[in-house]
Design an enzyme around this catalytic site. Structure first.
Site, PDB file in Angstrom:
ATOM      1  N   TYR A 186       0.829  -1.200   0.000  1.00  0.00           N
ATOM      2  CA  TYR A 186       0.000   0.000   0.000  1.00  0.00           C
ATOM      3  C   TYR A 186       0.864   1.251   0.000  1.00  0.00           C
ATOM      4  CZ  TYR A 186      -2.751   3.850   1.787  1.00  0.00           C
ATOM      5  OH  TYR A 186      -3.319   5.082   1.946  1.00  0.00           O
ATOM      6  N   HIS A 233      -1.849  17.124  -1.327  1.00  0.00           N
ATOM      7  CA  HIS A 233      -2.217  17.484   0.044  1.00  0.00           C
ATOM      8  C   HIS A 233      -1.824  18.920   0.399  1.00  0.00           C
ATOM      9  CE1 HIS A 233      -4.117  14.121   2.066  1.00  0.00           C
ATOM     10  NE2 HIS A 233      -3.346  13.299   1.380  1.00  0.00           N
ATOM     11  N   ASN A 238       1.967  10.282   6.958  1.00  0.00           N
ATOM     12  CA  ASN A 238       0.933   9.396   7.485  1.00  0.00           C
ATOM     13  C   ASN A 238       1.209   9.101   8.958  1.00  0.00           C
ATOM     14  OD1 ASN A 238      -0.307   6.096   6.561  1.00  0.00           O
ATOM     15  ND2 ASN A 238      -1.370   7.819   7.420  1.00  0.00           N
ATOM     16  N   ARG A 260     -11.199  28.209  49.252  1.00  0.00           N
ATOM     17  CA  ARG A 260     -11.160  27.013  50.087  1.00  0.00           C
ATOM     18  C   ARG A 260     -10.926  25.742  49.269  1.00  0.00           C
ATOM     19  NH1 ARG A 260     -16.519  24.779  52.599  1.00  0.00           N
ATOM     20  NH2 ARG A 260     -17.166  26.899  52.097  1.00  0.00           N
TER      21      ARG A 260
END
Length: 518
Positions: free
Chosen positions: A64, A94, A206, A290
């Protein structure tokens, strides 16, 4: 500050010795430099992964992102003659990021986070790629990385495409204080643009480097804010003539959250010399004083396990596929999923926003003459007939309330807004990078609230001491208060406070004050 400062400490990256959050922060701030290991076993381990990728291509293996398209295009076979062009296409398409650019510290942290992950030796990249990443850090050649465009799986694809492109001499960088073409900055240091090998574009992009880098910086800033909120609470207890016995050790022994106990112990130490007898105190102060250990203590107790999640991600191989050069295996999975960072950042922003809310409530008490036990309205130091003319910290309290409200508004978890993207291949995503950006914005707003409270505490303490001559705090707390007095003139006549606030913000981000050893 450039990352190649001559007196910086070296942090060795070898894939075997895990880095800590502090290492990332030091490199990001330029007080340390990342040094890629030159050990033979490390270089051999990296080489075996790259060699395996080469063998698979030669054997016409199907991998892949190496011999196939990306995402839902994984069924598309790439002709062998074109395989070497595929990484370029990945970072090219991208290049769609928008929003602000990551600042210099954030960008250095991103480069280091990616280097550390790839140095694990499970990503099939070459030593040359790791050395080019190291060179960007060493010469402070900082890719201009848009902050927006990642859904946190498959990792930080779009922002990291800007790192990949710069390694190859494309897009723009910040270098020597100027924005310039990446090729020009590389050439200035004798560096040649890379030609990415198969799998290397995917290996760079990735992964979870952007969200993890931002998480490291957020963790460090949040830790400091928790300590600073504790010290400010001590100041405000004195300023409001409060009951310091609310932090007694015996009281906190019966509710044994260790972080909460540490906060109470810090307050006890700060207030040890400023505690009148119990008979001279109100029985109970309001919750914002407090219960300060109970609010700050949740952050204090969460920080260790948040650290564990962030550092595990930092020191992981988090791309896909994983290349096991030792066993000769290619393992397809989903390590780019940033769920641990998403959860850590969604949690941290909630914890930090609660600090803003706590301090905002303390300020509301101190400026209100009905509740501040004898101090003037709005903590104005004006006297005589000029008291009617002056308004002290009235507007500052409004602004602090606005910053607090915005911080609280941003606590909605980002991780629950998963989207199905990329033709339903990425059908469950982490939103880790959005969570990290949200967290940094909450931290920024909380730092602004803290700056306002430093002005408030300085004013309130001075007025209380002028009125009653209250006892000194611990040496460290007293030293910090004297420093605040030197930084911020007493507000007697109304004046703009924005310059004071900007100065205090810079001091907060530089961690200017010593705040508790343990």
């Amino acid at each position: 500050m450039p990352a190649d400062t001559t007196d910086s400490v070296s942090i060795v990256v070898d894939g075997r010795h895990p880095l800590m959050i502090e290492d990332v922060v030091a490199v990001a701030r330029g007080t340390a430099v990342a040094q890629l290991s030159e050990a033979g076993d490390f270089l051999a381990r990296i080489g075996r992964g790259a060699d395996l990728v080469d063998r698979l291509i030669a054997e016409d293996g199907v991998v892949y992102g190496v011999s196939t398209g990306y995402g839902d295009s994984c069924t598309v076979a790439i002709p062998p003659a074109l395989i070497h062009e595929l990484p370029h296409h990945l970072y090219a398409y991208h290049g769609v990021g928008l929003g602000r650019f990551l600042d210099a510290d954030e960008t250095r942290a991103v480069l280091l986070a990616r280097l550390v992950s790839l140095a694990q030796g499970s990503s099939g990249v070459s030593v040359a790629l790791l050395r080019q990443l190291q060179a960007l850090l060493r010469h402070d050649i900082l890719p201009r990385i848009p902050a927006e465009g990642s859904v946190g799986a498959s990792g930080d694809l779009t922002p990291l495409s800007y790192v990949a492109a710069v390694l190859c001499g494309e897009r723009e960088v910040l270098h020597e204080g100027a924005v310039k073409p990446a090729a020009e900055a590389l050439a200035a240091h004798g560096l040649q643009p890379l030609r990415l090998r198969p799998k290397e574009g995917l290996a760079i992009m990735n992964g979870t480097a952007v969200m993890t880098a931002l998480a490291c910086l957020a963790w460090q800033r949040a830790d400091y804010l928790g300590r600073l909120a504790t010290r400010i609470t001590a100041f405000n207890v004195v300023a409001s003539a409060g009951n310091a016995h609310h932090f007694d050790e015996a009281l906190f022994a019966v509710k044994p959250h260790p972080g909460q106990q540490r906060v109470a112990a810090r307050l006890r130490a700060d207030l040890a010399t400023a505690r009148p007898s119990r008979n001279e105190q109100r029985l109970q102060d309001r919750y914002s004083l407090r219960c300060a250990p109970h609010v700050i203590g949740v952050l204090e107790d969460a920080l260790p396990w948040l650290r564990t999640n962030i550092e595990n991600e930092l020191n992981s191989a988090n791309d896909n596929p994983i290349i096991d050069g030792e066993a000769g295996m290619v393992l397809h999975g989903g390590h780019f999923y940033g769920g641990h960072i998403a959860f850590a950042m969604d949690s941290l922003k909630n914890l930090v926003a609660n600090l803003a809310d706590l301090l905002d409530r303390q300020m509301a008490l101190l400026v209100d003459a009905r509740y501040n036990h004898g101090l003037p309205a709005n903590l104005s130091a004006a006297r005589g007939e000029r008291a009617a003319l002056n308004h002290g910290l009235k507007a500052l309290q409004i602004s602090a309330s606005a910053w607090t409200a915005e911080a609280l508004k941003l606590t909605m978890p980002a991780s629950v807004f998963s989207r199905s993207t990329e033709c339903h291949n990425q059908d469950k995503v982490s939103m880790g990078t959005i969570a990290a950006r949200d967290c940094l914005r909450v931290i920024e707003l909380t730092e602004q609230v803290v700056a306002a409270l430093l002005v408030t505490a300085r004013q309130g303490m001075a007025l209380r001491r002028a009125h009653e001559g209250s006892a000194k705090l611990s040496d460290d707390a007293e030293a910090m208060f004297l420093d605040l007095e030197a930084r911020i003139p007493l507000v007697e006549e109304d004046r703009a406070l924005d310059r004071d606030l900007h100065g205090l913000l810079a001091a907060i981000r530089d961690e200017a004050w010593r705040l508790y050893a343990g």
